[in-house]
Motif scaffolding. Structure first.
Motif, mmCIF file in Angstrom:
data_model
loop_
_atom_site.group_PDB
_atom_site.id
_atom_site.type_symbol
_atom_site.label_atom_id
_atom_site.label_comp_id
_atom_site.label_asym_id
_atom_site.label_seq_id
_atom_site.Cartn_x
_atom_site.Cartn_y
_atom_site.Cartn_z
ATOM 1 N N ASN A 155 0.847 -1.020 0.084
ATOM 2 C CA ASN A 155 -0.026 0.104 -0.002
ATOM 3 C C ASN A 155 0.993 1.434 0.036
ATOM 4 O O ASN A 155 1.909 1.470 0.801
ATOM 5 N N ILE A 156 0.674 1.993 -0.860
ATOM 6 C CA ILE A 156 1.309 3.449 -1.100
ATOM 7 C C ILE A 156 0.453 4.491 -0.939
ATOM 8 O O ILE A 156 -0.566 4.800 -1.763
ATOM 9 N N ILE A 157 0.282 5.563 0.060
ATOM 10 C CA ILE A 157 -0.237 6.519 0.020
ATOM 11 C C ILE A 157 0.564 7.758 -0.257
ATOM 12 O O ILE A 157 1.264 7.972 0.689
ATOM 13 N N TYR A 158 -0.394 8.597 -1.149
ATOM 14 C CA TYR A 158 0.734 9.906 -1.406
ATOM 15 C C TYR A 158 -0.281 11.156 -0.813
ATOM 16 O O TYR A 158 -1.087 11.291 -1.233
ATOM 17 N N ASP A 159 0.301 11.474 0.483
ATOM 18 C CA ASP A 159 -0.570 12.386 1.107
ATOM 19 C C ASP A 159 -0.290 13.968 0.566
ATOM 20 O O ASP A 159 -1.185 14.870 1.248
ATOM 21 N N SER A 160 0.799 14.217 -0.098
ATOM 22 C CA SER A 160 1.214 15.714 -0.361
ATOM 23 C C SER A 160 -0.030 16.093 -0.968
ATOM 24 O O SER A 160 -0.277 17.502 -0.973
ATOM 25 N N PRO A 161 -0.615 15.719 -2.131
ATOM 26 C CA PRO A 161 -1.682 16.142 -2.865
ATOM 27 C C PRO A 161 -2.634 16.961 -2.026
ATOM 28 O O PRO A 161 -3.221 17.952 -2.152
ATOM 29 N N ARG A 162 -3.125 16.183 -0.898
ATOM 30 C CA ARG A 162 -3.999 16.607 0.063
ATOM 31 C C ARG A 162 -3.445 17.833 0.949
ATOM 32 O O ARG A 162 -4.157 18.981 0.984
ATOM 33 N N PHE A 163 -2.277 17.824 1.460
ATOM 34 C CA PHE A 163 -1.489 18.943 2.183
ATOM 35 C C PHE A 163 -1.576 20.094 1.238
ATOM 36 O O PHE A 163 -1.765 21.193 1.473
ATOM 37 N N ALA A 164 -1.130 20.040 0.159
ATOM 38 C CA ALA A 164 -0.777 21.069 -0.950
ATOM 39 C C ALA A 164 -2.412 21.630 -1.306
ATOM 40 O O ALA A 164 -2.710 23.152 -1.295
ATOM 41 N N GLY A 165 -3.267 20.947 -1.527
ATOM 42 C CA GLY A 165 -4.751 21.274 -1.996
ATOM 43 C C GLY A 165 -5.323 22.119 -1.101
ATOM 44 O O GLY A 165 -5.948 23.077 -1.228
ATOM 45 N N GLU A 166 -5.136 21.763 0.381
ATOM 46 C CA GLU A 166 -5.725 22.378 1.350
ATOM 47 C C GLU A 166 -4.981 24.053 1.527
ATOM 48 O O GLU A 166 -5.898 24.761 1.868
ATOM 49 N N ILE A 167 -3.930 23.936 1.121
ATOM 50 C CA ILE A 167 -3.126 25.196 1.171
ATOM 51 C C ILE A 167 -3.449 26.233 0.047
ATOM 52 O O ILE A 167 -3.965 27.183 0.343
ATOM 53 N N TYR A 168 -3.552 25.654 -1.033
ATOM 54 C CA TYR A 168 -3.638 26.631 -2.393
ATOM 55 C C TYR A 168 -4.978 26.400 -3.074
ATOM 56 O O TYR A 168 -5.259 27.415 -3.984
ATOM 57 N N GLY A 169 -5.464 25.100 -2.848
ATOM 58 C CA GLY A 169 -7.061 25.015 -3.628
ATOM 59 C C GLY A 169 -6.680 24.434 -4.774
ATOM 60 O O GLY A 169 -5.652 24.544 -5.622
ATOM 61 N N GLY A 170 -7.757 23.749 -5.186
ATOM 62 C CA GLY A 170 -7.743 22.841 -6.500
ATOM 63 C C GLY A 170 -7.737 23.785 -7.913
ATOM 64 O O GLY A 170 -7.378 23.194 -9.030
ATOM 65 N N GLU A 171 -8.076 25.068 -7.736
ATOM 66 C CA GLU A 171 -7.975 25.964 -9.099
ATOM 67 C C GLU A 171 -6.467 26.502 -9.233
ATOM 68 O O GLU A 171 -6.477 27.348 -10.056
ATOM 69 N N SER A 172 -5.673 26.244 -8.323
ATOM 70 C CA SER A 172 -4.343 26.781 -8.370
ATOM 71 C C SER A 172 -3.086 26.038 -9.215
ATOM 72 O O SER A 172 -3.397 24.791 -9.192
ATOM 73 N N MET A 173 -2.505 27.008 -9.644
ATOM 74 C CA MET A 173 -1.327 26.241 -10.523
ATOM 75 C C MET A 173 -0.234 25.568 -9.729
ATOM 76 O O MET A 173 0.481 24.655 -10.244
ATOM 77 N N GLU A 174 -0.249 25.883 -8.389
ATOM 78 C CA GLU A 174 0.686 24.992 -7.482
ATOM 79 C C GLU A 174 0.018 23.617 -7.456
ATOM 80 O O GLU A 174 1.177 22.668 -7.711
ATOM 81 N N LEU A 175 -1.028 23.410 -7.143
ATOM 82 C CA LEU A 175 -1.772 21.849 -7.109
ATOM 83 C C LEU A 175 -1.466 21.208 -8.600
ATOM 84 O O LEU A 175 -1.258 20.220 -8.685
ATOM 85 N N GLU A 176 -2.006 21.730 -9.481
ATOM 86 C CA GLU A 176 -1.714 21.456 -10.965
ATOM 87 C C GLU A 176 -0.368 20.937 -11.275
ATOM 88 O O GLU A 176 0.119 19.831 -11.797
ATOM 89 N N ASP A 177 0.651 21.924 -10.775
ATOM 90 C CA ASP A 177 2.137 21.480 -10.978
ATOM 91 C C ASP A 177 2.581 20.366 -10.328
ATOM 92 O O ASP A 177 3.261 19.485 -10.676
ATOM 93 N N MET A 178 1.913 20.255 -9.093
ATOM 94 C CA MET A 178 2.292 19.066 -8.418
ATOM 95 C C MET A 178 1.870 17.735 -8.947
ATOM 96 O O MET A 178 2.677 16.636 -9.036
#
Length: 547
Positions: free
Chosen positions: A299-322
């Motif tokens: 089992n491999i869980i990538y938590d970082s998209p959740r942490f970044a999404g909470e900070i920057y939002g789903g509309e952000s270039m930062e999350l898209e870049d991730m």
């Protein structure tokens, strides 16, 4: 520091490449895979695949879309779509009403004490400072898929890897080898519940201090500005030539102590890289998928998209870049897994624990945040005017309101009547859509609509007296969070579910499937009984291939 980081990472890549070249690849014996890999990308909405897909490679996410079995309408059928609850569903095949993981904390009604899901003072963290990593699955109530595999095939290896200890422990269950990151040191650790000491390969890997090399991490955007789908940004800056003028250089310092903050790494793409590299080490040194007549589970869980999404939002270039960077990591990881175990011996699942709301401060004006602190004070004031002064509200956590039942009983009041009266009052709050009481959910059966999803999230011993459903787009207010999960709406419940392996071919399934069906499906692939609390059914498209 940069030179040191390059040398360390270079050493890891050399070792990895050497083992990769030495790996023997042989065809699978029989129908059962030698290795099943369950990859969970946290807070990945299904529509992200459509939104960002044109800029992704053919070897990452799109490999699953183009070559695998794709369920285009896979959903969680409950309201409490939070990481611990959904990971428990993925790994047990049950809704929260059965597996009991409703949040990271809840109230013990007998003592009015807060109970934390992971905390266990009877264990200690390994390779960590005293008091760190004292986590175990002792508050989980039902075994996982991995537990079932180990029960029926004791020789099978089950390993769970996540940056966040909650993700690791909940997905890992009782018998898995579970690893997470100690964010005070950056080491990969576990607790004495799972093992007496870390395996030598983990100790050697920790000695390389890989995480420390990312403390000076600079987030270089992966695209030119005009290549991004999203248009909102908070850290990126551009010049007149549509090129990035400023890179994201994070100052990973804790403001109060001056120490380096390893936790901050996991809100950047570097967090995904750390998980990927450690997963590769586990595959190599635990020899996953190398033994005939045995199925291993990773089992491999990538938590970082959740942490970044909470900070920057789903509309952000930062999350898209991730996600673009994770796309490349995913392509590399899948190739590595297949080279190590043999592509004829591996089944890989790609899914998510939940989606996320749009940012409360972006787009539609009706979105807003629900102020939890004010809510508790106002409800307590209302109850004091109705029943006399007192501490009537014990806590509110993740849409669960906990009342002081001891005080209610001392006053000779009817719990059901108090819940109903408070529930009617709570419905008047701005942002509240629905309220159900614990009494109603224990004495009634709801089928369909919002009530069924709320009831599927309800566990009598842990859920609150009132369950509150917020209006679409509303989130609970937490400092620094622009978006969140935990609702019954499309953006939280609809997630990717894709599988690749030797028996799968490019096939898209349009019908709606329940995410609790994944665990019994993987059990069927492995040739074992489904997890004992499973409420789901094996997916028929997979049964046809493996029966």
């Amino acid at each position: 520091m940069a030179l040191k980081r390059k040398s360390v990472m270079g050493l890891i890549r050399i070792i990895t490449a050497a083992v990769l070249l030495a790996a023997t690849v042989s065809p699978a014996n029989g129908q059962r895979p030698r290795l099943v890999v369950n990859i969970v990308v946290s807070q990945m909405r299904y529509d992200y695949l459509l939104r960002f897909g044109r800029n992704m490679s053919d070897h990452g996410f799109r490999r699953f879309l183009n070559e695998g079995l794709v369920y285009g309408d896979a959903r969680y059928n409950f309201m409490q779509t939070l990481t611990p609850a959904t990971l428990a569903t993925l790994t047990t095949g049950a809704d929260p009403s059965m597996h009991g993981v409703v949040s990271t904390r809840w109230i013990d009604y007998t003592l009015n004490n807060t109970v934390h899901l992971l905390d266990d003072n009877s264990v200690n963290g390994l390779d960590s400072d005293y008091g760190i990593g004292r986590y175990s699955p002792h508050n989980l109530t039902v075994p996982t898929l991995g537990d079932r595999l180990r029960e029926q095939n004791p020789e099978s290896k089950v390993i769970t890897i996540a940056a966040d200890p909650t993700s690791a422990v909940v997905a890992g269950g009782f018998t898995s080898d579970v690893y997470w990151v100690d964010d005070s040191r950056g080491n990969w650790i576990t607790s004495t519940y799972y093992m007496r000491e870390l395996p030598p390969w983990v100790e050697r890997y920790n000695s390389l201090r890989v995480a420390s090399q990312y403390l000076d991490y600079k987030w270089h955007p992966d695209r030119n500005r005009n290549q991004y789908v999203n248009t909102v940004f908070s850290e990126f800056d551009f010049d007149g030539e549509s090129r990035f003028k400023r890179i994201m250089a994070f100052n990973f310092l804790k403001r109060k102590s001056g120490e380096r903050d390893y936790a901050a790494i996991f809100s950047t793409p570097a967090g995904n890289s750390l998980v990927t590299e450690f997963a590769k080490q586990a595959i190599i040194y635990e020899e996953l998928g190398k033994t005939e007549d045995r199925t291993d589970l990773l089992n491999i869980i990538y938590d970082s998209p959740r942490f970044a999404g909470e900070i920057y939002g789903g509309e952000s270039m930062e999350l898209e870049d991730m996600f673009y960077r994770l796309d490349a990591e995913l392509a590399d990881l899948v190739n590595f897994i297949m080279a190590q175990a043999g592509r004829e011996n591996v089944v890989i699942v790609l899914t998510s624990d939940h989606g996320a709301s749009d940012s409360y401060d972006y787009g539609a004006p009706q979105r807003d945040r629900f102020n939890v602190s004010q809510f508790k004070v106002i409800v307590n004031g209302f109850m004091s005017t109705q029943y006399g002064p007192g501490d009537w509200v014990i806590d509110y956590c993740d849409r669960q309101l906990y009342l002081n039942r001891n005080l209610i009983y001392q006053k000779g009041l009817s719990l059901e009547e108090v819940q109903n009266r408070v529930g009617a009052f709570v419905l008047q709050f701005r942002g509240v859509s629905h309220v159900l009481t614990s009494t109603a959910m224990q004495t009634s059966f709801f089928s369909g609509s919002y009530a069924e999803k709320m009831q599927n999230s309800f566990y009598p011993k842990r859920s609150g007296d009132l369950t509150v459903n917020l209006m679409p787009g509303w989130i609970e207010e937490h400092e620094g969070h622009r978006t969140a999960s935990g609702s019954m709406y499309e953006y939280d419940t609809h997630v990717p579910l894709m599988m690749i392996g030797p028996k799968f071919y490019a096939h898209r399934v349009a019908r709606t499937v329940n995410m609790r069906d994944l665990a019994p499906t993987l059990a069927r692939i492995m040739g074992i009984s489904r997890p004992i609390a499973s409420e789901g059914e094996p997916l028929e498209e997979v049964i046809q291939l493996y029966d």
